[in-house]
Structures are given as C-alpha cells and as structure tokens.
Design an enzyme around this catalytic site. Structure first.
Site, PDB file in Angstrom:
ATOM      1  N   GLU A  34      43.748  27.529 101.240  1.00 21.30           N
ATOM      2  CA  GLU A  34      44.493  27.553 102.498  1.00 21.30           C
ATOM      3  C   GLU A  34      45.659  26.571 102.361  1.00 21.30           C
ATOM      4  O   GLU A  34      45.451  25.372 102.166  1.00 21.30           O
ATOM      5  CB  GLU A  34      43.603  27.160 103.669  1.00 21.30           C
ATOM      6  CG  GLU A  34      44.311  27.273 105.011  1.00 21.30           C
ATOM      7  CD  GLU A  34      43.409  26.928 106.185  1.00 21.30           C
ATOM      8  OE1 GLU A  34      43.751  27.339 107.313  1.00 21.30           O
ATOM      9  OE2 GLU A  34      42.388  26.254 105.987  1.00 21.30           O
ATOM     10  N   CYS A  58      45.894  27.482 111.757  1.00 19.65           N
ATOM     11  CA  CYS A  58      44.796  28.237 111.143  1.00 19.65           C
ATOM     12  C   CYS A  58      45.155  29.706 110.983  1.00 19.65           C
ATOM     13  O   CYS A  58      44.665  30.374 110.064  1.00 19.65           O
ATOM     14  CB  CYS A  58      43.532  28.086 111.981  1.00 19.65           C
ATOM     15  SG  CYS A  58      43.781  28.530 113.723  1.00 19.65           S
ATOM     16  N   LYS A 117      36.013  14.414 121.528  1.00 21.73           N
ATOM     17  CA  LYS A 117      36.429  13.533 120.446  1.00 21.73           C
ATOM     18  C   LYS A 117      37.675  14.148 119.809  1.00 21.73           C
ATOM     19  O   LYS A 117      37.583  15.113 119.053  1.00 21.73           O
ATOM     20  CB  LYS A 117      35.345  13.369 119.384  1.00 21.73           C
ATOM     21  CG  LYS A 117      35.773  12.383 118.279  1.00 21.73           C
ATOM     22  CD  LYS A 117      35.056  12.624 116.979  1.00 21.73           C
ATOM     23  CE  LYS A 117      35.660  11.810 115.849  1.00 21.73           C
ATOM     24  NZ  LYS A 117      37.076  12.162 115.572  1.00 21.73           N
ATOM     25  N   GLU A 161      35.958  27.474 115.217  1.00 22.89           N
ATOM     26  CA  GLU A 161      37.163  28.152 114.723  1.00 22.89           C
ATOM     27  C   GLU A 161      37.654  27.372 113.521  1.00 22.89           C
ATOM     28  O   GLU A 161      38.104  26.234 113.638  1.00 22.89           O
ATOM     29  CB  GLU A 161      38.242  28.225 115.806  1.00 22.89           C
ATOM     30  CG  GLU A 161      39.350  29.178 115.435  1.00 22.89           C
ATOM     31  CD  GLU A 161      40.724  28.571 115.579  1.00 22.89           C
ATOM     32  OE1 GLU A 161      41.483  28.605 114.573  1.00 22.89           O
ATOM     33  OE2 GLU A 161      41.037  28.067 116.656  1.00 22.89           O
TER      34      GLU A 161
END
Length: 487
Positions: free
Chosen positions: A379, A285, A175, A251
């Site tokens: 973040e 990331c 997906k 992750e």
C-alpha cells in the site's frame, strides 16, 4: 467552544493526563510545534470508560428528540466553526485547503445522517410457533464504544463513529492518533460539550499506543471497538477484541485498482486517476494504488496522465492553490522512496518525480510496473502512480484479485462491460467511470479480505452500533405437554 486543546477530556472536565509521557503535536509541513499534551495513562482510560458507562445508562433512556436536538446543535457548531476546523486540519494533518474543506463537508453530511438515527431504532413484532405467543424484537444500544481514529482523515473518520454511537444511545471513549489529537478527538469534546451532551458520555484520551492502545480494546466496559487504520494494527485489535468477545468495526488498508479498458474515454480516465491518486497526497485508504491500463491504450493514457501530473502544484498546504502537500512525517517519505528504488531495480521506469524535500514527496509516475514489484504489492499511501499494462478483461480481473486487500476501486469502460468486470473483483466498493475515493453517508462503506470487517454509514452503521433483544410475550397459558400440572 473550548479552543485550548492541551488537555484530555474525561467525565466532562478538561484534565491533565497522568502518564509521564508527553505528546508533542507538530505541523508536518514545517515541523513547527502546535501544542504539547500530557498523555493519558491506563488510569485515565479506566476513568474515561467508567464515566461513559455511568452516563450511558441514562442517555439510552432519553427520548429520540433529546438525542436529535443535541446532534443537530453539534452540526450547527461544526458549520459555524468551519474555518477554525479547516485551519486545524491544514496545520495538524498537512491537508491542503481543498482536502480540508472537503473533509469538513463530508463530515457534516455524515453527522446529518446520524441525526436521523434516534428515530430509526426500529423493532419488529414477529409471529410465533407457540399458540398465544407474540415475538418482539427491540433494537438497543450496545453500551459504550471505543473509537480509535486515524491521522489521514481524522475529523471525518472519527465523527462517523462518534456521532453514530451517540445517536444510537451509546457512550464513547475516543483515542485519536498521536499525529492528530485535536482534529481526531479533542475538537469533538469541545463541540459536543457546547452542544449540551451530558457530562461523562463522550471522553477523549490522548496517549501513545504503546502505553494505552491495548487497554482501549481490552478494558471490560466497551462492547464495540471502531478502528480505522493499517491492516497490521487492525489484526492486533481484532485479536484482542476476539479474545474478549467484543464486536469490531475495522476499516483497514487498501490496494485499490484503477482499471482502464480499451473502450474507455481516456480524457475522463486521466482526470479521474489524477484525483483518485493524488488527493491528500494519496494518504487515503481508498486512494488508487495500482493504475492498470489495457495495452491498446497504454501509451495514450501514460502520455496524457504524465502531462497532467506535471501541472500539479506542490508546497505549503496553507496556500489555497496547493494541490500536493506534505506527507504526515519523514518516515512515510523514506518508506515510499525505498519502494520506488526497489521497483526501479526490478525494471520499473521512473517517468516523473521520485524526489522529496523534507516531508514533501513530489508527484511520481512509474511505468512498466508489474503486480509483484514493491510499489504495486505494498500500500503506497503517497503521491506515487504505478502504471501496469494488461492484455484483456480476464487478466485485469486476475491482477486485481491477486493481492489480499479489497476496499475500493474503479473501472473506466462502457457501463455494461465495466459493471461485468466489477462483479468479478473481490472488493467492498467499486465505481464505474469514476475514481476510488468515494464516501456517501447513506451508502455501505467498508472492505473485504484484509481491508476490514463491517460497514459504516446508513442502515449498515445502525446494525454495527446496536444490538437486538428478543422478548417473547405469552398472552395465554401455554401447554407444556407432559409437564402440565396434573389435577
């Protein structure tokens, strides 16, 4: 190869989704429409998983050379169609040419590592405490793997799971993120179809998370869910998977530190920080989130860094000279601008940037930042450099570990001093005299704490995507003591 990507790929067929929803795929730079896809329904997800399960039973029994040959063909197809893939990454994910080309290169390397896996499904023969018995350990595929791919590095972060799963004998249902259905999923359907992968083994369902996201995880067939994305979504996936006793490879987010000690080579530190912060607009990331500089060299670093940031070229990612392209959508730009304003209100000084034009957020530098300001605590996932002063190595360690993430990081110093500090920072990856954005196909990739579970790449990916079975072989009649047959 199939190049019309307006359908799903289920059981070896390009089919229209059965949901009433439509996914509109747009270019994040100019908002032009790329294509529309009739979205997948829960029924489509069920069909995809059942097709993969059926095909996987035979695939698991194929000899290693058969798996390797198909994977090698897939690698060649990626190499032959590199320009087409780069073009899609630019127009679908807002990648600059440099980032798109780099992503294809690292993806090829990841696929080449996966090519070796069919011959690395090693078992063991171990001694037994029982006389005349032999213990065998077989490594086997899990069955079917669900892969949920992200929008920032869609091609690479999808293929590292897809290729690994297939190489170790699993079936796959993908997906992709709705922002990147082509580069995060449908391209692989085309590539592996052309490579001769058995029908039904790989399926791609494009749909809204609100409609099929939970079903991808909770469906009874997949034994592992591989997800790359935000910590918030990762927690939800982990909760759903745990309730259903499924493995997860997660992750997740990062708040990665870039530490400059007073014995660092400032020129090298500036160049490293420039790449690690602004590569793909900071939408990685592993991107640097906090630049921490020791007080003795703080002003020197800031002056040199700001001078280099001013030289960055912002604009259309289709132009090869562009270094900073658009964020994926307007919501991301608005979110980051809000954090900038909140941090300024708390005392941070805006040295450069802080403005946007559509989805383009201009390179921004804030000084006088502390660890608790929004621009340091959250973040960023954008082209904003928050520079924090610190006193000594002990304070650097304390600041680095204060937030709940632990994905990547970097330290600039002498080798021994930098390595000593690195050993005290709670993170899955950290690099001395380099920057935080690194990924090598044979090295363990993953985070600690809120940055995820498990490891990708190399022997560690083999462990994640397989299971082991103990088969005990009793070669002579066993003595069961008091239960022995009386004659």
């Amino acid at each position: 190869m199939q190049t019309n990507f307006d359908k799903l790929f289920i059981n070896g067929e390009w089919v229209k989704g059965r949901s009433k929803s439509v996914i509109t795929n747009t270019n994040p730079f100019d908002q032009s429409e790329l294509l529309t896809i009739q979205a997948a329904s829960k029924e489509d997800v069920d069909h995809a998983y059942k097709s993969s399960e059926q095909a996987q039973t035979k695939w698991a029994q194929e000899p290693p050379q058969v798996k390797r040959e198909i994977l090698e063909k897939a690698v060649h197809l990626v190499e032959q169609n590199k320009d087409m893939i780069i073009d899609w990454l630019i127009k679908e994910s807002g990648s600059t040419y440099m980032k798109a080309a780099g992503e294809v290169k690292v993806s090829i390397n990841s696929m080449k590592e996966a090519v070796t896996y069919p011959y690395r499904m090693e078992g063991k023969i171990l001694p037994s405490q029982v006389p005349g018995k032999e213990n065998r350990v077989y490594r086997e595929p899990l069955g079917v793997v669900g892969v949920i791919s992200p929008w920032n590095f869609p091609f690479h972060l999808a293929v590292r799971s897809i290729a690994t799963a297939l190489a170790t004998g699993n079936g796959v249902v993908v997906k992709p993120a709705t922002h990147t259905p082509v580069t995060g999923g449908l391209l692989f359907a085309s590539i592996f179809e052309e490579a001769g992968l058995p029908k039904g083994l790989l399926n791609v369902v494009v749909g809204k998370g609100s409609e099929i996201g939970d079903d991808i995880v909770t469906h009874p067939i997949p034994r592992l869910i591989s997800f790359t994305g935000s910590t918030e979504v990762g927690r939800h996936i982990g909760e759903l998977a745990g309730k259903n006793l499924k493995k997860t490879a997660l992750e997740l987010g990062g708040n990665n530190v870039f530490i400059v000690l007073d014995d660092a080579d400032i020129h090298n530190a500036v160049e490293s920080a420039l790449f690690g912060k602004f590569y793909h607009q900071g939408q990685i990331c592993m991107s640097i989130n906090r630049i921490m500089v020791q007080q003795e060299v703080y002003e020197e670093f800031v002056e040199a860094f700001v001078s280099r940031v001013k030289d960055l070229t912002v604009g259309n990612p289709a132009n090869k000279g562009t270094q900073i392209g658009p964020l994926i959508d307007q919501d991301q730009a608005d979110r980051i601008l809000k954090d900038i304003e909140s941090s300024k209100a708390e005392g941070a000084e805006l040295i450069l940037g802080g403005n946007s034009e559509g989805n383009l957020l201009y390179p921004t530098v804030l000084t006088g930042v502390n660890n608790h300001m929004p621009i340091a605590k959250n973040e960023i996932f954008g082209p904003v450099a928050a520079i924090i002063p610190f006193k000594d190595d002990e304070e650097a360690m304390k600041l680095a570990n204060e937030h709940p993430y632990g994905l990547s990081g970097a330290i600039h110093s002498s080798t021994e001093r930098g390595t000593a500090l690195a050993s005290t920072i709670h993170t899955g990856m950290i690099h001395i005299n380099d920057q935080s954005v690194n990924d090598e196909p044979h090295m363990p990739f993953g985070g600690e704490k809120d940055s995820g579970l498990g490891r990708f790449n190399g022997e560690w990916a083999l462990e994640e995507f397989t299971t082991v079975k103990w088969v005990g072989v009793q070669h002579v009649r066993r003595d069961y003591g008091p239960f022995i047959e009386k004659k």
